[in-house]
Structures are given as structure tokens and as C-alpha cells.
Design a protein around this motif. Structure first.
Motif: not given
Length: 216
Positions: A160-169
Motif C-alpha cells: 500500500p501507499q506509505g509501506f514501510d517494510f515492517p518485517v525488515h524494520r
């Protein structure tokens, strides 16, 4: 002792995430052209093919690949077989149902079977690790997570727009290393193996191409 190669070879034009440049190989000298030896070069982004992500990949000021102790790249790994469809999330329950429960300090390898699609357009549309699973890995003391997909996060076209790579983070932000684009995990599913996952020590690198082996 048997060694199983979990790495894809590198070649010009190989599959990659669209944002990355093409892999190129150049012949610098050739015996067929009268040179005394064959010499070639390869140009690739550090996140193409089988590689290990360093914390600096997503954490500003994080540890680069060459500064991680070599002890971080080998250990006992649990291989969990998970059957999920494109766009579906892989949960803690999936991992526990697919293999032995990892003990603190053990690595986790998630076998989805997606590596068989590596040269197909279907490879880019894959399952992903749930953010809750990433948090569980941190809480569980798992120092290294490997997947047979191009990324443990959502496929590029599903973000989605604004995706922030939660798994990587979550993983890299807590010093949990990530290996991507593994292969040949299916035959190891449900087992514990000894993993040897040494990346190239690229100075300041946010990742390192790696020849990753399982010892059984």
C-alpha cells in the motif's frame, strides 16, 4: 556429512526486484582472443540473488555487513515448511506447524517452495512473513531468518501507499539478520541443520552476496 547448496548462481539478466539495475557480466580478457588467461567481471546490486541483509540496509547508522562478526553467519537452523499462497501472511502458527520449534539462538529458515519459480514472473508474487511473526522471532531470540522468496515483506505490487517494510524494520532493527532468495529448502523441511551463510565482506555494505550451505 552432506552439504546442500541453498544458493542461486549469479548470471547476467537474472531475476531481481524491478527497482534494481540488471546484473551484467563483462569479459575483460579471453584466451580465445589471444590473452594469456580468461578474466571477467560482474556488476550487480547487493540485493540480487542469494544474499544476507545487514542492519544498515534499513537502519540509519546500523551495522554494515563487513562489521558483523563471522560467528553471526553460522549456527543450527530449524527449517519450517509452510504452504501459503501469494499475498497471504505466514504466521507463528504456520512456522510451528511446519517444523521443530526453534530454541533461543537457533536460526529459522522458512521453506515455501517459491524458489522453484525463481526464473518465472510468478516469483515476484509470493507469501510474506507477518509482522507478528517477525516480532515473535525477536522475542524468541532468533538471530537469523532466511526465506526462499525475494523478500520476507509484501510483494512489491501488493504494497500500500506509505509501506514501510515492517518485517525488515522489526528484524534488522533488532539485529536479526535476513537471508533472501534461498533455494533447495524443501528437502530439508522439518529438520534441524547446520547453516553456513557467509556473505562477502563488502566494506560499508548494506548486504552481501552469499554462498549459503546447509550441513546435514
Amino acid at each position: 556429512m552432506t552439504l546442500v547448496d541453498l544458493s542461486h548462481p549469479l548470471w547476467a539478466g537474472m531475476p531481481k526486484i524491478p527497482i534494481l539495475p540488471e546484473v551484467e557480466r563483462h569479459q575483460i580478457a579471453a584466451i580465445a582472443d589471444g590473452a594469456p588467461m580468461n578474466i571477467s567481471s560482474i556488476t550487480l546490486a547487493l540485493h540480487v540473488g542469494t544474499h544476507v541483509d545487514a542492519p544498515s540496509h534499513i537502519v540509519e547508522g546500523g551495522t554494515p555487513i563487513d562489521e558483523l562478526p563471522v560467528e553471526r553467519f553460522h549456527g543450527t537452523a530449524v527449517v519450517s515448511r509452510v504452504d501459503r499462497k501469494p499475498g497471504e501472511e505466514i504466521t507463528v502458527e504456520d512456522v510451528l506447524a511446519g517444523g521443530p520449534e526453534p530454541e533461543r539462538g537457533e536460526f529459522l529458515l522458512v521453506a515455501t517452495g517459491w524458489s522453484t519459480k525463481f526464473t518465472s514472473p510468478e516469483y515476484g508474487d509470493h507469501p510474506s512473513l507477518s509482522p507478528a511473526l517477525a516480532e515473535w522471532c525477536v522475542e524468541r531470540g532468533i538471530p537469523f531468518v532466511g526465506v526462499d522468496m525475494i523478500t520476507p515483506d509484501l510483494p512489491v505490487h501488493r504494497r500500500p501507499q506509505g509501506f514501510d517494510f515492517p518485517v525488515h524494520r522489526t528484524l534488522l532493527g533488532n539485529d536479526v539478520l535476513i537471508a533472501e532468495n534461498l533455494t533447495h529448502l524443501d528437502g530439508l523441511a522439518g529438520r534441524r541443520v547446520r547453516l553456513l551463510a557467509f556473505p562477502l565482506a563488502i566494506r560499508g555494505g548494506d548486504a552481501g552476496p552469499a554462498r549459503i550451505l546447509a550441513e546435514i
